[in-house]
Design a protein around this motif. Sequence first.
Motif, short mmCIF file in Angstrom:
data_model
loop_
_atom_site.label_atom_id
_atom_site.label_comp_id
_atom_site.label_asym_id
_atom_site.label_seq_id
_atom_site.Cartn_x
_atom_site.Cartn_y
_atom_site.Cartn_z
N ASP A 86 -10.84 3.20 1.33
CA ASP A 86 -10.14 1.91 1.31
C ASP A 86 -10.33 1.21 -0.03
OD1 ASP A 86 -9.58 2.44 3.94
OD2 ASP A 86 -10.89 0.88 4.77
N LEU A 131 -7.10 -6.69 -0.76
CA LEU A 131 -6.97 -5.44 -1.51
C LEU A 131 -7.43 -5.59 -2.95
CD1 LEU A 131 -3.43 -4.29 -0.30
CD2 LEU A 131 -5.64 -3.37 0.41
N ASP A 162 -3.62 -0.20 8.68
CA ASP A 162 -4.76 -0.90 9.25
C ASP A 162 -4.40 -1.60 10.57
OD1 ASP A 162 -3.20 -2.82 7.98
OD2 ASP A 162 -4.91 -4.00 7.28
N GLN A 219 -14.72 -2.96 1.35
CA GLN A 219 -15.21 -1.60 1.17
C GLN A 219 -16.09 -1.51 -0.08
OE1 GLN A 219 -14.88 1.22 3.26
NE2 GLN A 219 -16.53 1.84 1.89
N THR A 277 0.86 -1.18 0.00
CA THR A 277 0.00 0.00 0.00
C THR A 277 0.90 1.23 0.00
OG1 THR A 277 -0.11 0.13 2.40
CG2 THR A 277 -1.74 -1.25 1.32
N ASP A 337 -5.14 0.17 1.80
CA ASP A 337 -6.06 0.26 2.93
C ASP A 337 -5.49 0.99 4.14
OD1 ASP A 337 -4.25 -1.67 3.66
OD2 ASP A 337 -5.74 -3.14 4.31
N SER A 338 -4.37 1.68 3.97
CA SER A 338 -4.00 2.63 5.02
C SER A 338 -4.98 3.80 4.93
CB SER A 338 -2.55 3.10 4.84
OG SER A 338 -1.66 2.05 5.13
N ARG A 339 -5.01 4.64 5.93
CA ARG A 339 -6.02 5.71 5.95
C ARG A 339 -5.41 7.04 6.34
NH1 ARG A 339 -11.11 2.62 8.97
NH2 ARG A 339 -11.49 1.14 7.26
N THR A 393 -10.42 -1.96 -0.84
CA THR A 393 -10.56 -3.35 -0.42
C THR A 393 -11.85 -3.94 -0.98
OG1 THR A 393 -11.70 -2.69 1.61
CG2 THR A 393 -9.31 -3.01 1.75
#
Length: 183
Positions: free
Chosen positions: A73, A100, A130, A78, A38, A56-58, A75
């Motif tokens: 995300d 992912l 995450d 999501q 990511t 999927d880090s935010r 994913t």
Amino acid sequence: GFAAGDLLNVLEEAVEEAKSAVNGVAGTGSPYAESGTTLTAMLWTGSQLALVHIGDSRVHLLREGQLFQITHDHTMVQSMVDDGRITPEEALSHPQRALLLRALGHGADGTPDLRLHDARPGDRYLVCSDGLSAVVDIGEVRRVLTEVADPDHAVRELVGLANGFGGPDNVSCVVADVVEAHS
């Protein structure tokens, strides 16, 4: 510094370099040859902030006491929430929540989200993996970001919370405050 108009170009170039580095591992016989990664990063100049995001880090923004997730995300889970097939609450415990749809890596869709934001004095940004967001309740995240003034102390408390909940994954976390420039 960079001109505001150059911010996204600089981040796009960084993504291409990262893709090349990850793809360079493929075919080497390395156990990581089929791996992906990511990428979430921000770049500032003046009152402009450029954001690049894949995976999927935010990134969360705390502005005037309100906490907003400003990344989406990439994913499978999501996408199921987006389509109305499952609820956000069901997504939290779904067995495929880490799968992912987009990542930097061999055979993956490596298209990042790129956009500009206005950065205001008083804003606080959290970039996290995450390993934090999957185990620490968003209310607790907001509490720490609101109550702990020093960014380094906020990071330590957030990582401590993730580890305290048994943090099953690595925990990466950055807290950055937007302040007035002083000449």
